[in-house]
Design a protein around this motif. Structure first.
Motif, short mmCIF file in Angstrom:
data_model
loop_
_atom_site.label_atom_id
_atom_site.label_comp_id
_atom_site.label_asym_id
_atom_site.label_seq_id
_atom_site.Cartn_x
_atom_site.Cartn_y
_atom_site.Cartn_z
N UNK A 183 0.82 -1.22 0.00
CA UNK A 183 0.00 0.00 0.00
C UNK A 183 0.85 1.26 0.00
N UNK A 184 1.97 1.21 0.70
CA UNK A 184 2.79 2.41 0.86
C UNK A 184 3.48 2.87 -0.40
N UNK A 185 3.54 2.02 -1.44
CA UNK A 185 4.16 2.40 -2.70
C UNK A 185 3.12 3.04 -3.60
N UNK A 186 3.37 4.27 -4.00
CA UNK A 186 2.37 5.02 -4.77
C UNK A 186 2.11 4.35 -6.11
N UNK A 187 0.95 4.63 -6.67
CA UNK A 187 0.51 3.95 -7.87
C UNK A 187 1.48 4.08 -9.03
N UNK A 188 2.08 5.24 -9.20
CA UNK A 188 3.01 5.45 -10.31
C UNK A 188 4.23 4.54 -10.23
N UNK A 218 3.96 1.47 -8.46
CA UNK A 218 3.45 0.18 -8.03
C UNK A 218 2.73 -0.51 -9.19
N UNK A 219 3.39 -1.46 -9.87
CA UNK A 219 2.78 -2.09 -11.05
C UNK A 219 1.52 -2.88 -10.73
N UNK A 220 1.37 -3.40 -9.51
CA UNK A 220 0.15 -4.12 -9.15
C UNK A 220 -1.06 -3.20 -9.12
N UNK A 221 -0.89 -2.02 -8.53
CA UNK A 221 -1.99 -1.05 -8.50
C UNK A 221 -2.35 -0.60 -9.91
N UNK A 222 -1.32 -0.38 -10.74
CA UNK A 222 -1.61 0.09 -12.10
C UNK A 222 -2.36 -0.97 -12.90
N UNK A 223 -1.93 -2.24 -12.78
CA UNK A 223 -2.63 -3.29 -13.53
C UNK A 223 -4.05 -3.47 -13.01
N UNK A 224 -4.24 -3.41 -11.70
CA UNK A 224 -5.60 -3.54 -11.14
C UNK A 224 -6.50 -2.45 -11.70
N UNK A 225 -5.98 -1.24 -11.83
CA UNK A 225 -6.77 -0.16 -12.41
C UNK A 225 -7.17 -0.45 -13.84
N UNK A 226 -6.28 -1.11 -14.59
CA UNK A 226 -6.58 -1.46 -15.99
C UNK A 226 -7.63 -2.55 -16.10
N UNK A 227 -7.69 -3.41 -15.09
CA UNK A 227 -8.60 -4.56 -15.16
C UNK A 227 -10.04 -4.23 -14.77
N UNK A 228 -10.24 -3.07 -14.21
CA UNK A 228 -11.59 -2.69 -13.77
C UNK A 228 -12.57 -2.68 -14.93
N UNK A 229 -13.73 -3.32 -14.73
CA UNK A 229 -14.82 -3.31 -15.71
C UNK A 229 -14.38 -3.90 -17.06
N UNK A 230 -13.49 -4.85 -17.01
CA UNK A 230 -13.01 -5.50 -18.24
C UNK A 230 -13.34 -6.99 -18.22
#
Length: 345
Positions: free
Chosen positions: A193-198, A200-212
């Motif tokens: 959690x402490x690693x910002x999205x820019x 953190x590749x896990x956060x970025x990929x999760x954002x891409x997977x939303x509603x897909x």
């Protein structure tokens, strides 16, 4: 999705499933020490190993089966409890059955396996009188202090390598576990959690997977990872995902895939890649990837990290663990593990 807002985690994850992710390194060490008390066993000749039991356990076994096949020349298969009833296997078969709370059905399966001359390792709590006395069956009793921890990546990984070492089928398992533990600590710090999205590749990929509509694609040797991701994302993020194994036999079908326009715009193929794969297999995956790009279908790539195949499998697995968690947060569903008796294919 603003993953930097701490309130979203408290609202969506009231049971703090996240703590099981950051606790992976400690749990790996704890379980490994506990399972060192399993007895040493001398087996007859073994050519095929069948693992059976809970689905989350089988998913983890599937992760490592290709690695064990490559390094130890052992054929590892997984079967549900129901599938064991009607299975017929080679004579030199070892059945490793994990069932914490056995019942009469398990006793019947073990009796049937004895009749077929299979060797059996049964992993459980004490069987309350259900166990069978036979030289073909060896019992591994789970230590009392960890009997509440029957699920999870750390638990199943520790059991898997411990059992194979105790029966003499692999060597140096302690160094393997130490290596995985060290890698996990690095990933926890990178993907937490402490690693910002820019960054953190896990956060970025999760954002891409939303509603897909999501498909995890890979070569045959990475299928265990893709299956694990599929099962984990369905279970934790409560989302509909699939997996596709790219082989020489199914490549001719690519041109026959037709997506309705509405589905096309919401589809994402995520390629799980390893640069340690054979050149031919890697080329097939790249060809499929390029074909989708020319068709206008969304794609992304997650490249495995590490200097050996085991680390590639493990790092992708932990990456999937965190990504599934962040997708659950994004979907606003409580990431509580709730495995079905048998995962969907």
């Amino acid at each position: 999705m603003n993953f930097e807002d701490p309130s979203i985690y408290d609202n969506v994850d009231p049971d703090s499933y996240y703590s099981t992710l950051v606790d992976l390194p400690r749990l790996m060490a704890e379980f490994w020490q506990a399972f060192k008390n399993f007895p040493e066993i001398k087996l007859n000749k073994v050519e095929t190993i069948i693992f059976s039991g809970q689905q989350d356990f089988l998913d983890v076994v599937g992760l490592f089966s290709e690695y064990v096949n490559i390094t130890c020349n052992l054929n590892i298969r997984t079967r549900s409890i129901d599938q064991l009833h009607d299975s017929f296997n080679p004579a030199a078969t070892l059945i490793i059955l994990f069932e914490p709370h056995p019942n009469n059905e398990i006793r019947e399966i073990m009796a049937s396996s004895i009749d077929q001359n299979y060797q059996i390792i049964f992993i459980s709590e004490e069987a309350n009188g259900l166990f069978i006395q036979s030289p073909q069956i060896n019992y591994f009793w789970i230590p009392e202090n960890i009997r509440e921890e029957f699920t999870g990546l750390a638990f199943s990984t520790a059991i898997f390598f411990s059992v194979l070492q105790k029966v003499g089928l692999i060597r140096g398992a302690s160094s393997l576990i130490e290596s995985l533990q060290a890698e996990t600590q690095i990933l926890v710090e990178k993907l937490g959690k402490g690693t910002i999205t820019s960054q953190n590749p896990s956060k970025r990929l999760a954002g891409q997977l939303m509603d897909r509509l999501v498909v995890f694609a890979c070569s045959e040797k990475m299928e265990g990872v893709a299956r694990f991701w599929r099962s984990h994302f369905r279970n934790i993020a409560k989302t509909c995902v699939f997996h596709e194994v790219v082989t020489s036999t199914n490549s001719s079908l690519w041109n026959g895939v037709i997506f309705p326009e509405g589905v096309l715009s919401r589809t994402l193929f995520v390629f799980l890649k390893s640069n340690l794969l054979a050149e031919e297999a890697a080329e097939r995956v790249d060809q499929f990837h390029n074909h989708l790009l020319t068709c206008g279908i969304g794609t992304d790539v997650v490249a495995a990290q590490g200097d050996n195949f085991l680390l590639h499998i493990w790092n992708l697995t932990v990456f999937g663990y965190f990504t599934g968690y962040y997708l659950a947060i994004a979907n606003e569903v409580n990431p509580v593990e709730n495995f079905l008796p048998q995962d969907l294919s």
